[in-house]
Design a protein around this motif. Structure first.
Motif, PDB file in Angstrom:
ATOM      1  N   HIS A 237      79.487  10.971  72.620  1.00  0.00           N
ATOM      2  CA  HIS A 237      78.030  11.144  72.554  1.00  0.00           C
ATOM      3  C   HIS A 237      77.459  11.949  73.728  1.00  0.00           C
ATOM      4  CE1 HIS A 237      77.452   8.250  69.222  1.00  0.00           C
ATOM      5  NE2 HIS A 237      78.511   7.648  69.747  1.00  0.00           N
ATOM      6  N   LEU A 238      78.329  12.440  74.599  1.00  0.00           N
ATOM      7  CA  LEU A 238      77.837  13.126  75.788  1.00  0.00           C
ATOM      8  C   LEU A 238      77.036  14.380  75.458  1.00  0.00           C
ATOM      9  CD1 LEU A 238      80.734  12.918  78.417  1.00  0.00           C
ATOM     10  CD2 LEU A 238      78.493  11.846  78.535  1.00  0.00           C
ATOM     11  N   GLU A 239      77.531  15.191  74.536  1.00  0.00           N
ATOM     12  CA  GLU A 239      76.835  16.431  74.200  1.00  0.00           C
ATOM     13  C   GLU A 239      75.455  16.148  73.623  1.00  0.00           C
ATOM     14  OE1 GLU A 239      77.459  20.444  71.461  1.00  0.00           O
ATOM     15  OE2 GLU A 239      79.155  19.114  71.849  1.00  0.00           O
ATOM     16  N   GLN A 240      75.378  15.165  72.725  1.00  0.00           N
ATOM     17  CA  GLN A 240      74.084  14.797  72.147  1.00  0.00           C
ATOM     18  C   GLN A 240      73.137  14.252  73.215  1.00  0.00           C
ATOM     19  OE1 GLN A 240      74.275  11.484  69.484  1.00  0.00           O
ATOM     20  NE2 GLN A 240      72.137  11.664  68.801  1.00  0.00           N
ATOM     21  N   ALA A 241      73.685  13.391  74.107  1.00  0.00           N
ATOM     22  CA  ALA A 241      72.862  12.815  75.173  1.00  0.00           C
ATOM     23  C   ALA A 241      72.322  13.906  76.096  1.00  0.00           C
ATOM     24  CB  ALA A 241      73.680  11.810  75.974  1.00  0.00           C
ATOM     25  N   SER A 242      73.148  14.905  76.379  1.00  0.00           N
ATOM     26  CA  SER A 242      72.716  15.997  77.252  1.00  0.00           C
ATOM     27  C   SER A 242      71.560  16.760  76.621  1.00  0.00           C
ATOM     28  CB  SER A 242      73.902  16.938  77.517  1.00  0.00           C
ATOM     29  OG  SER A 242      73.522  17.957  78.413  1.00  0.00           O
ATOM     30  N   ARG A 243      71.631  16.984  75.299  1.00  0.00           N
ATOM     31  CA  ARG A 243      70.533  17.681  74.597  1.00  0.00           C
ATOM     32  C   ARG A 243      69.247  16.866  74.652  1.00  0.00           C
ATOM     33  NH1 ARG A 243      74.486  18.748  70.643  1.00  0.00           N
ATOM     34  NH2 ARG A 243      73.575  17.121  69.316  1.00  0.00           N
ATOM     35  N   VAL A 244      69.380  15.552  74.430  1.00  0.00           N
ATOM     36  CA  VAL A 244      68.199  14.684  74.446  1.00  0.00           C
ATOM     37  C   VAL A 244      67.562  14.670  75.830  1.00  0.00           C
ATOM     38  CG1 VAL A 244      67.370  12.320  74.181  1.00  0.00           C
ATOM     39  CG2 VAL A 244      69.019  13.240  72.534  1.00  0.00           C
ATOM     40  N   LEU A 245      68.382  14.457  76.839  1.00  0.00           N
ATOM     41  CA  LEU A 245      67.862  14.405  78.216  1.00  0.00           C
ATOM     42  C   LEU A 245      67.242  15.734  78.626  1.00  0.00           C
ATOM     43  CD1 LEU A 245      70.802  12.431  79.880  1.00  0.00           C
ATOM     44  CD2 LEU A 245      68.454  11.610  79.608  1.00  0.00           C
ATOM     45  N   GLY A 246      67.861  16.838  78.185  1.00  0.00           N
ATOM     46  CA  GLY A 246      67.344  18.156  78.521  1.00  0.00           C
ATOM     47  C   GLY A 246      65.989  18.445  77.896  1.00  0.00           C
ATOM     48  N   GLY A 247      65.628  17.688  76.865  1.00  0.00           N
ATOM     49  CA  GLY A 247      64.341  17.912  76.209  1.00  0.00           C
ATOM     50  C   GLY A 247      63.242  16.980  76.687  1.00  0.00           C
ATOM     51  N   ASN A 275      65.581   5.881  78.692  1.00  0.00           N
ATOM     52  CA  ASN A 275      66.602   5.092  78.001  1.00  0.00           C
ATOM     53  C   ASN A 275      66.206   4.833  76.548  1.00  0.00           C
ATOM     54  OD1 ASN A 275      69.007   3.401  77.873  1.00  0.00           O
ATOM     55  ND2 ASN A 275      67.575   1.679  77.752  1.00  0.00           N
ATOM     56  N   GLN A 276      64.922   4.539  76.333  1.00  0.00           N
ATOM     57  CA  GLN A 276      64.445   4.292  74.972  1.00  0.00           C
ATOM     58  C   GLN A 276      64.582   5.537  74.109  1.00  0.00           C
ATOM     59  OE1 GLN A 276      63.305   1.130  73.840  1.00  0.00           O
ATOM     60  NE2 GLN A 276      63.744   2.229  71.943  1.00  0.00           N
ATOM     61  N   ALA A 277      64.318   6.709  74.724  1.00  0.00           N
ATOM     62  CA  ALA A 277      64.448   7.964  73.974  1.00  0.00           C
ATOM     63  C   ALA A 277      65.900   8.203  73.567  1.00  0.00           C
ATOM     64  CB  ALA A 277      63.944   9.122  74.831  1.00  0.00           C
ATOM     65  N   LEU A 278      66.840   7.876  74.447  1.00  0.00           N
ATOM     66  CA  LEU A 278      68.256   8.027  74.115  1.00  0.00           C
ATOM     67  C   LEU A 278      68.651   7.074  72.983  1.00  0.00           C
ATOM     68  CD1 LEU A 278      69.784   8.305  77.712  1.00  0.00           C
ATOM     69  CD2 LEU A 278      69.883  10.085  75.944  1.00  0.00           C
ATOM     70  N   VAL A 279      68.220   5.823  73.092  1.00  0.00           N
ATOM     71  CA  VAL A 279      68.543   4.828  72.059  1.00  0.00           C
ATOM     72  C   VAL A 279      67.941   5.237  70.714  1.00  0.00           C
ATOM     73  CG1 VAL A 279      68.217   2.434  71.337  1.00  0.00           C
ATOM     74  CG2 VAL A 279      68.814   2.951  73.717  1.00  0.00           C
ATOM     75  N   ASN A 280      66.690   5.709  70.723  1.00  0.00           N
ATOM     76  CA  ASN A 280      66.031   6.142  69.493  1.00  0.00           C
ATOM     77  C   ASN A 280      66.763   7.314  68.832  1.00  0.00           C
ATOM     78  OD1 ASN A 280      64.086   4.195  69.852  1.00  0.00           O
ATOM     79  ND2 ASN A 280      62.542   5.597  70.677  1.00  0.00           N
ATOM     80  N   ALA A 281      67.444   8.121  69.663  1.00  0.00           N
ATOM     81  CA  ALA A 281      68.184   9.262  69.138  1.00  0.00           C
ATOM     82  C   ALA A 281      69.590   8.870  68.699  1.00  0.00           C
ATOM     83  CB  ALA A 281      68.263  10.361  70.199  1.00  0.00           C
ATOM     84  N   GLY A 282      69.917   7.591  68.809  1.00  0.00           N
ATOM     85  CA  GLY A 282      71.224   7.113  68.384  1.00  0.00           C
ATOM     86  C   GLY A 282      72.312   7.263  69.430  1.00  0.00           C
ATOM     87  N   VAL A 283      71.916   7.419  70.703  1.00  0.00           N
ATOM     88  CA  VAL A 283      72.906   7.553  71.787  1.00  0.00           C
ATOM     89  C   VAL A 283      73.126   6.179  72.420  1.00  0.00           C
ATOM     90  CG1 VAL A 283      73.416   8.582  74.028  1.00  0.00           C
ATOM     91  CG2 VAL A 283      72.234   9.937  72.265  1.00  0.00           C
TER      92      VAL A 283
END
Length: 319
Positions: A237-247, A275-283
């Motif tokens: 999930h690292l690549e997805q998490a990086s995209r979410v955090l970058g936004g 953290n909530q944004a990551l969880v909401n994105a399924g990370v």
């Protein structure tokens, strides 16, 4: 604005045809303690040897006040007190006799000045004892007393805490702060003890491979690298998490560290929302850690000793 006591511009030095010092530039002001930091082999001692005339620069300029060291060495160096490595003392003479020897070499130093400096370095009770009975900390203070007898504008100390125990280091730190704050003296200190420099110095220059890579107020330099939050996330999930955090606006930097960790620069008060944004994105987030940045962290980052400017830099994303 404080008077500039030492100005170093474009300093260069080669030894055996190999460039050691490439382009050293900084200045030191009256009434401040200035730290000169770098890993072993970075060029600290070579630079100091040039500052005090023990080695000749191949290029650049060193000025004490407005006097060029290269153009008028006697006048410039008369404004410098220094201890390079350990203070050179006559162990079988008393502290007072050592000071008298140095005073004769310097000339123009009164008995009143000698008594004044003995009181200032707090050696009144031991000044008539033989130096061979002194502790290492007392020898350091006597060495500094010698360096201060002729009222220099700047005191240059190369690794002054070497060999001192914790109590001796604390005592020396307090003494150096007194020199700057009460006497208005500029103090230039080379050291590898980052925690001590953090407590002792007003500003620092960080040197690596013969170049100064950063100069600034200790607190301000550290604030540039503050607010680090580490996120532990499964590798898939690292690549997805990086995209979410970058936004996320609150996150100013994102970089990868290891197989399952992302590091971010952000306001720690926003951790819950991010953290909530990551969880909401399924990370799935399996760990969160905030980090207090120290001068050591800054040092390692800037010198490529394990921070994001080293092997992890490729994953950095800056907004």
């Amino acid at each position: 604005m404080a008077d500039t006591v030492l100005t170093v511009k474009g300093l260069k030095k080669a030894i055996g045809g190999k460039p050691i010092i490439h382009d050293i530039t900084f200045d030191v002001n009256a009434g401040e303690v200035f730290g000169f930091l770098g890993p072993n082999g970075a060029g600290k001692t070579t630079t100091i040897r040039m500052l005090v005339g023990l080695a000749k620069a191949d290029g650049g300029d060193i000025r004490i006040g407005d006097i060029s060291l290269q153009e008028d060495f006697p006048k410039a160096i008369s404004q410098v007190g220094c201890i390079v490595e350990n203070p050179e003392l006559y162990k079988f003479l008393t502290g007072r006799e050592n000071l008298e020897q140095f005073a004769r070499m310097s000339g123009g130093i009164s008995a009143a000045r000698m008594e004044e400096i003995v009181r200032f370095v707090d050696l009144e009770r031991a000044v008539d004892d033989k130096v061979k009975t002194y502790s290492l900390g007392m020898r350091q203070r006597l060495g500094i007393a010698q360096a201060l007898l002729h009222r220099p504008k700047i005191l240059i100390l190369d690794e002054p805490t070497n060999g001192l125990d914790p109590a001796g280091i604390r005592e020396l730190r307090q003494f150096i702060r007194r020199l700057a704050e009460e006497e208005g003296l500029a103090v230039f200190i080379s050291s590898h003890l980052l925690s001590e420099i953090e407590m002792m110095c007003d500003r620092v220059a960080i040197i690596s491979q013969g170049n100064v890579i950063s100069v600034g107020v200790v607190k301000e330099l550290m604030e540039q690298f503050a607010n680090q939050v580490d996120w532990t996330i499964p590798p898939a999930h690292l690549e997805q998490a990086s995209r979410v955090l970058g936004g996320i606006k609150a996150v100013t930097e994102v970089w990868q560290s290891g197989e399952e960790r992302l590091k971010t620069r952000m306001d720690v008060e926003q951790v819950s929302a991010v953290n909530q944004a990551l969880v909401n994105a399924g990370v799935p987030v399996t760990g969160i850690a905030t980090k207090t940045v120290t001068l050591e962290d800054l040092f390692l980052t800037l010198t490529g000793g394990g921070g994001k400017h080293g092997t992890e830099h490729a994953g950095t994303r800056t907004k």
